[in-house]
Design a protein around this motif. Structure first.
Motif, PDB file in Angstrom:
ATOM      1  N   HIS A   1      -0.728  -3.153  -2.367  1.00 11.92           N
ATOM      2  CA  HIS A   1      -1.832  -2.575  -1.945  1.00 11.92           C
ATOM      3  C   HIS A   1      -3.243  -3.465  -2.157  1.00 11.92           C
ATOM      4  CE1 HIS A   1      -5.076   0.256  -0.728  1.00 11.92           C
ATOM      5  NE2 HIS A   1      -5.364   0.035  -1.926  1.00 11.92           N
TER       6      HIS A   1
ATOM      7  N   ARG B   1      -4.417   2.411  -9.304  1.00 13.07           N
ATOM      8  CA  ARG B   1      -5.319   1.361  -8.681  1.00 13.07           C
ATOM      9  C   ARG B   1      -6.795   1.445  -9.392  1.00 13.07           C
ATOM     10  NH1 ARG B   1      -7.525   2.839  -3.070  1.00 13.07           N
ATOM     11  NH2 ARG B   1      -8.423   4.223  -4.518  1.00 13.07           N
TER      12      ARG B   1
ATOM     13  N   PRO C   1      -1.535   0.329   3.128  1.00 16.43           N
ATOM     14  CA  PRO C   1      -1.868   1.364   2.574  1.00 16.43           C
ATOM     15  C   PRO C   1      -1.252   2.343   1.515  1.00 16.43           C
ATOM     16  CG  PRO C   1      -1.778   1.202   5.012  1.00 16.43           C
ATOM     17  CD  PRO C   1      -0.967   0.144   4.550  1.00 16.43           C
TER      18      PRO C   1
ATOM     19  N   GLU D   1      -3.435  -6.837  -2.843  1.00 23.07           N
ATOM     20  CA  GLU D   1      -3.292  -8.180  -2.250  1.00 23.07           C
ATOM     21  C   GLU D   1      -2.906  -8.280  -0.877  1.00 23.07           C
ATOM     22  OE1 GLU D   1      -1.012 -10.724  -4.967  1.00 23.07           O
ATOM     23  OE2 GLU D   1      -2.464 -10.573  -6.415  1.00 23.07           O
ATOM     24  N   ASP D   2      -1.935  -7.263  -0.412  1.00 22.24           N
ATOM     25  CA  ASP D   2      -1.408  -7.440   0.804  1.00 22.24           C
ATOM     26  C   ASP D   2      -1.925  -6.434   1.879  1.00 22.24           C
ATOM     27  OD1 ASP D   2       0.257  -9.506  -0.362  1.00 22.24           O
ATOM     28  OD2 ASP D   2       1.910  -8.201  -0.676  1.00 22.24           O
ATOM     29  N   GLN D   3      -2.935  -5.614   1.275  1.00 22.05           N
ATOM     30  CA  GLN D   3      -3.521  -4.618   1.935  1.00 22.05           C
ATOM     31  C   GLN D   3      -2.472  -3.389   2.623  1.00 22.05           C
ATOM     32  OE1 GLN D   3      -7.039  -4.705   2.234  1.00 22.05           O
ATOM     33  NE2 GLN D   3      -6.745  -6.214   0.449  1.00 22.05           N
TER      34      GLN D   3
END
Length: 52
Positions: free
Chosen positions: A15, A40, A21, A17-19
């Protein structure tokens, strides 16, 4: 299911670093979205940028 801090980071890193969802991670891992939100929030900002 019990995950170590390192195992949690492997999931949350997707989530941060690689976005990816959180909802998608929840579906793929079987971990609730709420739990992923807590993980998170518990990840220090310095760890978010320094871990690889």
């Amino acid at each position: 299911m019990f995950l170590t801090g390192e195992e949690r980071w492997k999931v949350i890193r997707l989530h941060v670093e690689d976005q990816i969802p959180l909802a998608a991670l929840a579906r793929e891992t079987g971990i609730s979205t709420r739990t992923l939100q807590r993980w998170r929030r518990a990840t220090p900002l310095s760890a978010r940028s320094s871990r690889h």
